[in-house]
Design a protein around this motif. Structure first.
Motif, mmCIF file in Angstrom:
data_model
loop_
_atom_site.group_PDB
_atom_site.id
_atom_site.type_symbol
_atom_site.label_atom_id
_atom_site.label_comp_id
_atom_site.label_asym_id
_atom_site.label_seq_id
_atom_site.Cartn_x
_atom_site.Cartn_y
_atom_site.Cartn_z
ATOM 1 N N ARG A 112 0.782 -1.262 0.002
ATOM 2 C CA ARG A 112 -0.069 0.070 0.158
ATOM 3 C C ARG A 112 0.951 1.262 0.081
ATOM 4 N N PHE A 113 2.113 1.214 0.898
ATOM 5 C CA PHE A 113 2.838 2.600 0.867
ATOM 6 C C PHE A 113 3.604 2.561 -0.619
ATOM 7 N N ALA A 114 3.920 1.418 -1.160
ATOM 8 C CA ALA A 114 4.550 1.686 -2.454
ATOM 9 C C ALA A 114 3.629 1.980 -3.383
ATOM 10 N N TYR A 115 2.436 1.459 -3.664
ATOM 11 C CA TYR A 115 1.438 1.964 -4.426
ATOM 12 C C TYR A 115 1.111 3.240 -4.392
ATOM 13 N N ARG A 116 1.057 3.917 -3.195
ATOM 14 C CA ARG A 116 0.709 5.246 -2.997
ATOM 15 C C ARG A 116 1.801 6.314 -3.600
ATOM 16 N N LYS A 117 3.210 5.885 -2.875
ATOM 17 C CA LYS A 117 4.250 6.665 -3.454
ATOM 18 C C LYS A 117 4.452 6.629 -5.181
ATOM 19 N N LEU A 118 4.173 5.482 -5.655
ATOM 20 C CA LEU A 118 4.503 5.097 -7.064
ATOM 21 C C LEU A 118 3.477 6.060 -7.822
ATOM 22 N N GLN A 119 1.955 5.991 -7.422
ATOM 23 C CA GLN A 119 1.168 6.923 -7.854
ATOM 24 C C GLN A 119 1.284 8.358 -8.078
ATOM 25 N N LEU A 120 1.621 8.833 -6.783
ATOM 26 C CA LEU A 120 1.950 10.037 -6.391
ATOM 27 C C LEU A 120 3.408 10.631 -7.303
ATOM 28 N N ALA A 121 4.380 9.803 -7.681
ATOM 29 C CA ALA A 121 5.682 10.269 -8.070
ATOM 30 C C ALA A 121 5.040 10.276 -9.587
ATOM 31 N N ILE A 122 4.311 9.284 -10.348
ATOM 32 C CA ILE A 122 3.822 9.492 -11.662
ATOM 33 C C ILE A 122 3.138 10.767 -11.976
ATOM 34 N N ILE A 123 2.207 11.096 -11.146
ATOM 35 C CA ILE A 123 1.373 12.123 -11.085
ATOM 36 C C ILE A 123 2.268 13.350 -11.102
ATOM 37 N N THR A 124 2.940 13.504 -10.127
ATOM 38 C CA THR A 124 3.839 14.857 -10.115
ATOM 39 C C THR A 124 4.548 14.884 -11.264
ATOM 40 N N LYS A 125 5.292 13.830 -11.987
ATOM 41 C CA LYS A 125 6.095 13.959 -13.049
ATOM 42 C C LYS A 125 5.230 14.336 -14.497
ATOM 43 N N ALA A 126 3.993 13.868 -14.348
ATOM 44 C CA ALA A 126 3.110 13.619 -15.503
ATOM 45 C C ALA A 126 2.854 15.167 -15.383
ATOM 46 N N ILE A 127 2.563 15.934 -14.539
ATOM 47 C CA ILE A 127 2.370 17.360 -14.450
ATOM 48 C C ILE A 127 3.511 18.046 -14.825
ATOM 49 N N GLU A 128 4.590 17.826 -14.458
ATOM 50 C CA GLU A 128 5.769 18.569 -14.701
ATOM 51 C C GLU A 128 6.081 18.536 -16.416
#
Ligand SMILES: [Zn+2]
Length: 223
Positions: A112-128
């Motif tokens: 769950r921790f990894a899933y949340r971190k991965l989603q957040l990392a992808i969303i952050t980069k995608a916005i950038e």
């Protein structure tokens, strides 16, 4: 339904790709930390040496997950930008779905921790990098046959369609199904609809838009 921490599955409409994660390394560090806590059931709280050891193991595990998520997010977002693709993810609602009995508590928490971190990392980069993200409903993504839509039967991780005979691994089925869900447009795109014309406000004009001919890549994280 077992957690698959080892890898995640990508699908771009033609090919399935597996990407090895480093989450198992993190899991073994955490398992070792728990072992120390069991070995010194009372002392570990008061003995500074043991306590620091345990803390350092947890910290290293966390860093492995966070670093890997950042690297993968950058890789996948840059690749999507290069090929002009959108990225398909499952809605975070998946986190609240029931857990499997066979998974250990530690693996469950880490996933769950990894899933949340991965989603957040992808969303952050995608916005950038202005790469569109499509969120799809995560409900029963691995239950229906990607070819005919019938309900699959599972033998361990292998899904078998009793109607058309389709046979694939659970993660592959999940990746294909969320890709198809995105294609069908049963989704919202960061709050605006596919081919969102008629959007007037400025924030939406600068946001990445989805074209009809746009390629998409789905990322399936097994939970
Ligand atoms: Zn079928």
């Amino acid at each position: 339904i077992d957690i698959n921490l080892r890898q995640l599955t990508l699908y771009d409409g033609r090919k399935v790709r597996r990407v090895r994660t480093r989450f198992m390394e993190a899991l073994s560090l955490k398992a070792y930390a728990e072992e120390l806590q069991r070995k010194y059931p009372k002392r570990w709280r008061y003995n500074l040496r043991i306590l620091n050891r345990i803390r350092s193991l947890h910290r290293r595990a966390r860093n492995i997950v966070v670093d890997w998520c950042r690297k993968f997010a950058k890789y996948i977002v840059l690749k999507a930008r290069k090929t002009g693709s959108a990225i398909v993810l499952e809605d975070l609602e998946k986190l609240w779905q029931t857990r499997s009995q066979s998974d250990s508590k530690l693996a469950w928490k880490l996933s769950r921790f990894a899933y949340r971190k991965l989603q957040l990392a992808i969303i952050t980069k995608a916005i950038e990098y202005q790469v569109p993200i499509i969120f799809v409903n995560p409900r029963s993504t691995s239950k229906a046959c990607p070819r005919c839509g019938s309900e699959l039967r599972y033998w361990h991780r292998l899904g078998i369609c009793p109607v058309c005979g389709y046979k694939r691994d659970r993660d592959v089925i999940g990746a294909i199904n969320i890709y198809q869900r995105a294609l069908k447009g049963m989704c919202g795109v960061l709050g605006y609809p596919v081919n969102g014309s008629g959007m007037k406000d400025e924030t939406r004009q600068t946001a990445p838009t989805i074209d009809e001919g746009m390629k998409i890549t789905s990322i399936y994280i097994s939970l």
